[in-house]
Design a protein around this motif. Sequence first.
Motif, PDB file in Angstrom:
ATOM      1  N   ALA A  16      -1.669  77.440  55.425  1.00 50.96           N
ATOM      2  CA  ALA A  16      -1.844  76.481  54.328  1.00 50.96           C
ATOM      3  C   ALA A  16      -1.786  77.181  52.976  1.00 50.96           C
ATOM      4  CB  ALA A  16      -3.169  75.737  54.497  1.00 50.96           C
ATOM      5  N   ALA A  17      -2.441  78.331  52.866  1.00 46.23           N
ATOM      6  CA  ALA A  17      -2.409  79.081  51.610  1.00 46.23           C
ATOM      7  C   ALA A  17      -0.993  79.540  51.283  1.00 46.23           C
ATOM      8  CB  ALA A  17      -3.352  80.276  51.692  1.00 46.23           C
ATOM      9  N   ALA A  18      -0.252  79.984  52.311  1.00 39.23           N
ATOM     10  CA  ALA A  18       1.128  80.426  52.090  1.00 39.23           C
ATOM     11  C   ALA A  18       2.007  79.260  51.661  1.00 39.23           C
ATOM     12  CB  ALA A  18       1.678  81.067  53.356  1.00 39.23           C
ATOM     13  N   LEU A  19       1.813  78.103  52.250  1.00 43.66           N
ATOM     14  CA  LEU A  19       2.589  76.923  51.867  1.00 43.66           C
ATOM     15  C   LEU A  19       2.251  76.472  50.446  1.00 43.66           C
ATOM     16  CD1 LEU A  19       2.283  74.981  55.219  1.00 43.66           C
ATOM     17  CD2 LEU A  19       4.450  75.623  54.150  1.00 43.66           C
ATOM     18  N   ARG A  20       0.966  76.523  50.120  1.00 47.16           N
ATOM     19  CA  ARG A  20       0.548  76.060  48.784  1.00 47.16           C
ATOM     20  C   ARG A  20       1.144  76.939  47.689  1.00 47.16           C
ATOM     21  NH1 ARG A  20       0.613  73.055  45.809  1.00 47.16           N
ATOM     22  NH2 ARG A  20      -0.940  71.909  44.634  1.00 47.16           N
ATOM     23  N   ALA A  21       1.415  78.195  48.027  1.00 46.96           N
ATOM     24  CA  ALA A  21       1.965  79.124  47.042  1.00 46.96           C
ATOM     25  C   ALA A  21       3.469  78.950  46.845  1.00 46.96           C
ATOM     26  CB  ALA A  21       1.669  80.568  47.457  1.00 46.96           C
ATOM     27  N   ARG A  22       4.122  78.158  47.711  1.00 48.67           N
ATOM     28  CA  ARG A  22       5.570  77.988  47.608  1.00 48.67           C
ATOM     29  C   ARG A  22       5.913  76.963  46.533  1.00 48.67           C
ATOM     30  NH1 ARG A  22       8.849  81.589  49.886  1.00 48.67           N
ATOM     31  NH2 ARG A  22      10.413  79.962  49.537  1.00 48.67           N
ATOM     32  N   PRO A  23       6.810  77.281  45.604  1.00 44.59           N
ATOM     33  CA  PRO A  23       7.158  76.331  44.532  1.00 44.59           C
ATOM     34  C   PRO A  23       7.831  75.067  45.053  1.00 44.59           C
ATOM     35  CG  PRO A  23       8.642  78.234  44.510  1.00 44.59           C
ATOM     36  CD  PRO A  23       7.533  78.565  45.461  1.00 44.59           C
ATOM     37  N   GLU A  24       8.471  75.152  46.245  1.00 46.07           N
ATOM     38  CA  GLU A  24       9.150  73.968  46.780  1.00 46.07           C
ATOM     39  C   GLU A  24       8.162  72.921  47.294  1.00 46.07           C
ATOM     40  OE1 GLU A  24      11.545  77.624  48.265  1.00 46.07           O
ATOM     41  OE2 GLU A  24       9.448  77.069  47.922  1.00 46.07           O
ATOM     42  N   VAL A  25       6.949  73.354  47.609  1.00 47.99           N
ATOM     43  CA  VAL A  25       5.972  72.447  48.222  1.00 47.99           C
ATOM     44  C   VAL A  25       5.156  71.781  47.122  1.00 47.99           C
ATOM     45  CG1 VAL A  25       4.042  72.255  49.834  1.00 47.99           C
ATOM     46  CG2 VAL A  25       5.883  73.885  50.289  1.00 47.99           C
ATOM     47  N   GLU A  26       5.504  70.539  46.831  1.00 46.07           N
ATOM     48  CA  GLU A  26       4.795  69.825  45.761  1.00 46.07           C
ATOM     49  C   GLU A  26       3.573  69.085  46.269  1.00 46.07           C
ATOM     50  OE1 GLU A  26       7.571  67.145  44.074  1.00 46.07           O
ATOM     51  OE2 GLU A  26       7.616  65.792  45.792  1.00 46.07           O
ATOM     52  N   ASP A  27       3.516  68.874  47.595  1.00 49.06           N
ATOM     53  CA  ASP A  27       2.363  68.175  48.162  1.00 49.06           C
ATOM     54  C   ASP A  27       2.090  68.736  49.545  1.00 49.06           C
ATOM     55  OD1 ASP A  27       0.271  66.384  48.387  1.00 49.06           O
ATOM     56  OD2 ASP A  27       1.540  64.739  49.100  1.00 49.06           O
ATOM     57  N   GLU A 273      -6.923  96.946  61.920  1.00 46.19           N
ATOM     58  CA  GLU A 273      -8.017  96.508  62.786  1.00 46.19           C
ATOM     59  C   GLU A 273      -7.696  95.218  63.534  1.00 46.19           C
ATOM     60  OE1 GLU A 273     -11.695  96.322  60.701  1.00 46.19           O
ATOM     61  OE2 GLU A 273     -11.756  98.481  60.290  1.00 46.19           O
ATOM     62  N   GLU A 274      -6.813  94.403  63.005  1.00 47.18           N
ATOM     63  CA  GLU A 274      -6.482  93.140  63.666  1.00 47.18           C
ATOM     64  C   GLU A 274      -5.097  92.675  63.224  1.00 47.18           C
ATOM     65  OE1 GLU A 274      -6.458  90.536  61.203  1.00 47.18           O
ATOM     66  OE2 GLU A 274      -6.985  92.185  59.878  1.00 47.18           O
ATOM     67  N   PHE A 275      -4.626  91.604  63.866  1.00 48.19           N
ATOM     68  CA  PHE A 275      -3.222  91.208  63.736  1.00 48.19           C
ATOM     69  C   PHE A 275      -2.868  90.658  62.363  1.00 48.19           C
ATOM     70  CE2 PHE A 275      -5.395  87.335  64.961  1.00 48.19           C
ATOM     71  CZ  PHE A 275      -4.719  86.325  64.279  1.00 48.19           C
ATOM     72  N   TRP A 276      -3.801  89.963  61.701  1.00 44.80           N
ATOM     73  CA  TRP A 276      -3.410  89.291  60.461  1.00 44.80           C
ATOM     74  C   TRP A 276      -3.075  90.297  59.363  1.00 44.80           C
ATOM     75  CZ3 TRP A 276      -1.809  84.497  59.949  1.00 44.80           C
ATOM     76  CH2 TRP A 276      -1.483  84.075  58.675  1.00 44.80           C
ATOM     77  N   SER A 277      -3.910  91.316  59.193  1.00 48.07           N
ATOM     78  CA  SER A 277      -3.631  92.310  58.161  1.00 48.07           C
ATOM     79  C   SER A 277      -2.355  93.079  58.476  1.00 48.07           C
ATOM     80  CB  SER A 277      -4.809  93.269  57.997  1.00 48.07           C
ATOM     81  OG  SER A 277      -5.120  93.916  59.214  1.00 48.07           O
ATOM     82  N   ARG A 278      -2.108  93.362  59.763  1.00 50.97           N
ATOM     83  CA  ARG A 278      -0.890  94.077  60.152  1.00 50.97           C
ATOM     84  C   ARG A 278       0.364  93.254  59.861  1.00 50.97           C
ATOM     85  NH1 ARG A 278       3.536  95.329  61.308  1.00 50.97           N
ATOM     86  NH2 ARG A 278       4.320  96.584  63.052  1.00 50.97           N
ATOM     87  N   PHE A 279       0.284  91.939  60.094  1.00 50.70           N
ATOM     88  CA  PHE A 279       1.493  91.125  60.026  1.00 50.70           C
ATOM     89  C   PHE A 279       1.506  90.102  58.883  1.00 50.70           C
ATOM     90  CE2 PHE A 279       1.850  92.456  64.544  1.00 50.70           C
ATOM     91  CZ  PHE A 279       3.145  92.968  64.495  1.00 50.70           C
ATOM     92  N   THR A 280       0.654  90.272  57.885  1.00 50.06           N
ATOM     93  CA  THR A 280       0.643  89.308  56.772  1.00 50.06           C
ATOM     94  C   THR A 280       2.029  89.083  56.176  1.00 50.06           C
ATOM     95  OG1 THR A 280      -1.680  89.688  56.198  1.00 50.06           O
ATOM     96  CG2 THR A 280      -0.265  88.830  54.467  1.00 50.06           C
ATOM     97  N   PRO A 281       2.789  90.144  55.828  1.00 52.90           N
ATOM     98  CA  PRO A 281       4.133  89.891  55.269  1.00 52.90           C
ATOM     99  C   PRO A 281       5.041  89.124  56.229  1.00 52.90           C
ATOM    100  CG  PRO A 281       3.459  92.164  54.871  1.00 52.90           C
ATOM    101  CD  PRO A 281       2.477  91.585  55.841  1.00 52.90           C
ATOM    102  N   ALA A 282       4.892  89.370  57.526  1.00 54.95           N
ATOM    103  CA  ALA A 282       5.720  88.666  58.507  1.00 54.95           C
ATOM    104  C   ALA A 282       5.363  87.186  58.561  1.00 54.95           C
ATOM    105  CB  ALA A 282       5.552  89.301  59.884  1.00 54.95           C
ATOM    106  N   TYR A 283       4.062  86.869  58.535  1.00 52.98           N
ATOM    107  CA  TYR A 283       3.653  85.464  58.529  1.00 52.98           C
ATOM    108  C   TYR A 283       4.172  84.752  57.282  1.00 52.98           C
ATOM    109  CZ  TYR A 283       0.463  85.771  62.531  1.00 52.98           C
ATOM    110  OH  TYR A 283      -0.057  85.899  63.799  1.00 52.98           O
ATOM    111  N   GLU A 284       4.112  85.419  56.150  1.00 54.43           N
ATOM    112  CA  GLU A 284       4.596  84.805  54.910  1.00 54.43           C
ATOM    113  C   GLU A 284       6.107  84.607  54.959  1.00 54.43           C
ATOM    114  OE1 GLU A 284       3.092  87.501  52.008  1.00 54.43           O
ATOM    115  OE2 GLU A 284       1.083  86.589  51.988  1.00 54.43           O
ATOM    116  N   ALA A 285       6.834  85.593  55.486  1.00 53.28           N
ATOM    117  CA  ALA A 285       8.286  85.470  55.607  1.00 53.28           C
ATOM    118  C   ALA A 285       8.665  84.375  56.606  1.00 53.28           C
ATOM    119  CB  ALA A 285       8.889  86.804  56.031  1.00 53.28           C
ATOM    120  N   GLU A 286       7.853  84.220  57.628  1.00 52.24           N
ATOM    121  CA  GLU A 286       8.083  83.182  58.629  1.00 52.24           C
ATOM    122  C   GLU A 286       8.002  81.796  58.000  1.00 52.24           C
ATOM    123  OE1 GLU A 286       6.400  82.917  63.054  1.00 52.24           O
ATOM    124  OE2 GLU A 286       4.847  82.620  61.544  1.00 52.24           O
ATOM    125  N   ILE A 287       6.975  81.589  57.179  1.00 52.22           N
ATOM    126  CA  ILE A 287       6.835  80.305  56.494  1.00 52.22           C
ATOM    127  C   ILE A 287       7.983  80.088  55.519  1.00 52.22           C
ATOM    128  CG2 ILE A 287       5.443  79.088  54.772  1.00 52.22           C
ATOM    129  CD1 ILE A 287       4.430  78.743  57.606  1.00 52.22           C
TER     130      ILE A 287
END
Length: 334
Positions: A16-27, A273-287
């Motif tokens: 949700a945070a990654a989507l909210r940061a996208r300029p294309e997502v107005e709502d 230590e866990e998956f989110w910090s390791r793959f944050t850029p990948a999750y953002e690129a995925e979105i």
Amino acid sequence: MRIGLVGTGRIGQSHAAALRARPEVEDLLLADAEPERARATAARIGARAADSVAELLNPGAIDALVIAAATPAHPDLILAGIAAEIPVFCEKPVAPTVDETLRVREEADRAKTPVHIGFMRRFDPGYVRAHRAVRSGELGALHRVHATTCDMAPPPEAYVASSGGLFRDCHVHDFDILRWVTGREVEEVFAYGANRGAAFFAEHGDVDTSAAVLRLDDGTLATLQGSRYNGAGYDVRMELAGSRSTLAVGLDEHVPLRSAEPGAAFPAGDPWEEFWSRFTPAYEAEISAFIAMVRDGTPSPCSVTDALEAVLVADAADLSRREHRPVRLAEVRP
């Protein structure tokens, strides 16, 4: 662009945070089985909350759907998105069972609605580099592949009870990325499992330690290791050895390894230590890739069929582990 998101647990909140940061997502409209959690997340990131999933899926309410809900809800939510004729992103897996996955695939194919399944390693810079190296011939003829996925600490028992097991829940990422990087299919697998930690893994028919050998359709051999108890840190890597060169994914300053050689200082960083910090850029690129798919009408970067193939390898590995024998993919393929 109006995006609806179902499921505001940890991964859902991050998406949700990654989507909210996208300029294309107005709502951005959020829904959850616990409406208060959706409202709290919406208030924190500046989105809106729906009182129910049905409200979020009202005709014309959204242009695309992101699913980060619990696994049992995935198939019905994907099918609801397909019925609404809107593109769908869904975290893996497609469904708890192969039969349900086939039902979703059949409907997605019939409706020609794009469905993107969330295997985030396809968007990690290291795996992208490995994919290109194999396809370009940089490595020469590929001789062997090794994959590692080790958690620093195990998940709670309640999660293990419904996870589907180590091969299906965790190593399915290794199986998907093996297919994607090499461009080959797995033909046979021989897998082992052991329990070296909490008793609840065995009580639920699962293991906390794994090893497997996989034979690809061109004869290339791949090996796999995994653990729920890697106290040094979260360790996800892949090595690809060819006739010209060898390439390693995940070998950076944060890899949880220490050299026994005198004077060796690498790696010097704090281990993941866990998956989110390791793959944050990948999750953002995925979105970002999902947004591009919605906007431009491009094909899904990871289809329901891709997800099904990875799950079939996981099922073959688990069957091999339980029956102590090699299992060909043809045995588990519907």
